[in-house]
Scaffold this active site. Structure first.
Site, PDB file in Angstrom:
ATOM      1  N   PRO A  28       0.845  -1.199   0.000  1.00 14.18           N
ATOM      2  CA  PRO A  28       0.000   0.000   0.000  1.00 14.18           C
ATOM      3  C   PRO A  28       0.878   1.246   0.000  1.00 14.18           C
ATOM      4  CG  PRO A  28      -0.036  -1.087   2.156  1.00 14.18           C
ATOM      5  CD  PRO A  28       0.789  -1.940   1.253  1.00 14.18           C
ATOM      6  N   MET A  29       0.553   2.206  -0.851  1.00 14.74           N
ATOM      7  CA  MET A  29       1.289   3.479  -0.855  1.00 14.74           C
ATOM      8  C   MET A  29       0.326   4.632  -1.080  1.00 14.74           C
ATOM      9  SD  MET A  29       4.882   2.901  -2.857  1.00 14.74           S
ATOM     10  CE  MET A  29       4.262   1.779  -4.099  1.00 14.74           C
ATOM     11  N   GLN A  82      -6.534  -1.446   2.486  1.00 14.73           N
ATOM     12  CA  GLN A  82      -5.859  -1.131   3.741  1.00 14.73           C
ATOM     13  C   GLN A  82      -6.618  -0.082   4.532  1.00 14.73           C
ATOM     14  OE1 GLN A  82      -2.246   1.227   4.596  1.00 14.73           O
ATOM     15  NE2 GLN A  82      -1.363  -0.719   5.253  1.00 14.73           N
ATOM     16  N   CYS A 112       1.903   3.471   9.740  1.00 15.06           N
ATOM     17  CA  CYS A 112       2.029   4.819   9.176  1.00 15.06           C
ATOM     18  C   CYS A 112       2.707   5.757  10.173  1.00 15.06           C
ATOM     19  CB  CYS A 112       0.645   5.357   8.802  1.00 15.06           C
ATOM     20  SG  CYS A 112       0.733   7.038   8.158  1.00 15.06           S
ATOM     21  N   GLY A 213      10.798  -3.289   2.934  1.00 19.33           N
ATOM     22  CA  GLY A 213      11.883  -2.330   3.164  1.00 19.33           C
ATOM     23  C   GLY A 213      13.017  -2.509   2.188  1.00 19.33           C
ATOM     24  N   ARG A 237       8.601   1.496  -2.801  1.00 23.13           N
ATOM     25  CA  ARG A 237       9.260   2.527  -3.614  1.00 23.13           C
ATOM     26  C   ARG A 237       9.963   1.953  -4.837  1.00 23.13           C
ATOM     27  NH1 ARG A 237      12.706   5.322   0.963  1.00 23.13           N
ATOM     28  NH2 ARG A 237      12.760   3.132   1.599  1.00 23.13           N
TER      29      ARG A 237
END
Ligand code: FMN
Length: 332
Positions: A28-29, A82, A112, A213, A237
């Site tokens: 999720p971003m 989410q 978050c 990560g 990312r």
């Protein structure tokens, strides 16, 4: 084709009844993993993708932006929604809204780091209150009728690393999988991911553990598997402007080899496709505005593209944006 020294290590990932052919997800971003982004990512091998973080409280109050984040289509399955929430009433109200929507997994956000979220006792703020977090997740498991996953960080800060303890508490109340971002809340996105804490979570629970990560390449995905023994990886990312990362991970898992990097033509045609989806889903004006940041990410590997990025950041119409994309053909 570049050849990796690592052997093929094919594996699948199960979350509840859901069987994923490959052990990776699109993380999720917020502001990034919208429907167009998910569809592009799926075309490169993602099976399970997650929405942006959606506030259960905002859903409860009928917030239009949050409702729009739930937009999906048949090709966008299996889908994880989410939720971020800090109280039971919001969770129940959020679930009511979700009942009318198609989705497959609910992911609860206890990761978050944004101040305004943690101040409300939501997101990573819940890492400081494991008991309350367990109660909220337990309610979600009991009432959602879907597999519930939990996204956490290593802990609040270096002095309070508690991901393994929280994962155990989540497992006890029926959570189907836990995704661990190996940084603390205080770190934000600074410093390198801590593989050690993800490994400790894996050792602490029997449910699948998904490592998050610094997955910026297929090789780094393999490193996450190797260092932590996790069951799956969540790509964040590393997929921005680079959906080919999913092809890399699949290539390494299935054949032990890295596929060739995308050609300039492939990058440009993917940009056109992404822009087209954005416009079809959001309309021309919002579709083009939304695509601006994606242009910047896609054009990352092009030399001397700065003036084109400046132009793309000012584009207002489909013609303008397509024009700048075409100009990339001439960029080295
Ligand atoms: C722009 C951006 C938005 C993010 N939004 C969310 C979010 O809504 N929910 C969430 O759980 N994590 C969110 N994350 C965290 C990512 O899912 C991921 O855990 C984190 O970026 C670490 O992975 P990476 O180092 O491979 O990027 C976000 C990260 C970025 C960069």
């Amino acid at each position: 084709m570049r050849v990796s020294a690592k052997p093929a290590s094919y594996r699948t990932l199960s979350i509840g009844e859901l069987r994923l052919p490959f052990p990776f997800t699109l993380a999720p971003m917020a502001g990034v993993s919208d429907l167009a982004y998910r569809l592009v990512s799926r075309s490169f091998g993602v099976t399970l993708a997650f929405t942006e973080m959606i506030s259960a409280r905002a859903l409860k109050y009928g917030n239009k932006r949050c409702q729009d984040m739930l937009a999906s289509v048949d090709a966008d399955r299996p889908l994880g929604v989410q939720l971020v929430a800090g109280d039971q009433e919001s969770i129940l109200a959020g679930l009511e809204v979700l009942q009318q929507r198609p989705f497959d997994v609910i992911d609860f956000n206890a990761a978050c780091p944004v101040s305004k979220i943690v101040r409300r006792g939501e997101g990573a703020g819940l890492l400081k209150e494991p008991q309350r977090l367990q109660e909220l997740v337990s309610l979600l498991v009991q009432r959602s009728g879907k597999p519930v996953t939990l996204k956490i960080r290593a802990g609040w800060d270096a002095a309070s690393i508690n991901a393994a303890e929280i994962a155990r508490m989540a497992e006890d109340v029926g959570v189907a999988a836990v995704c661990v971002h190996g940084r603390t809340r205080v770190q934000g996105y600074d410093g390198a991911v801590d593989y050690g804490i993800i490994r400790r979570v894996k050792e602490a629970v029997a449910i699948p553990v998904i490592g998050s990560g610094d997955i910026f390449s297929g090789e780094l995905a393999m490193k996450m598997f190797g260092e932590t023994d996790c069951d799956g990886v969540a790509v964040a990312r590393g997929s921005m402007g680079n959906p080919w990362i999913f092809r890399e991970i699949t290539g390494l898992l299935c054949h032990g080899t890295l596929p060739a990097r995308p050609s300039k033509d492939e990058i440009i045609s993917t940009m056109r496709e992404h822009l087209g989806l954005s416009m079809a889903l959001l309309g021309e004006t919002l579709g083009v505005l939304t695509f601006r940041k994606f242009f910047v990410w896609y054009s990352h590997g092009f030399a001397k593209a700065r003036p084109l990025r400046t132009k793309a950041l000012q584009a207002r119409s489909i013609g303008e944006m397509l024009g700048v994309i075409e100009e990339l053909h001439a960029a080295p």
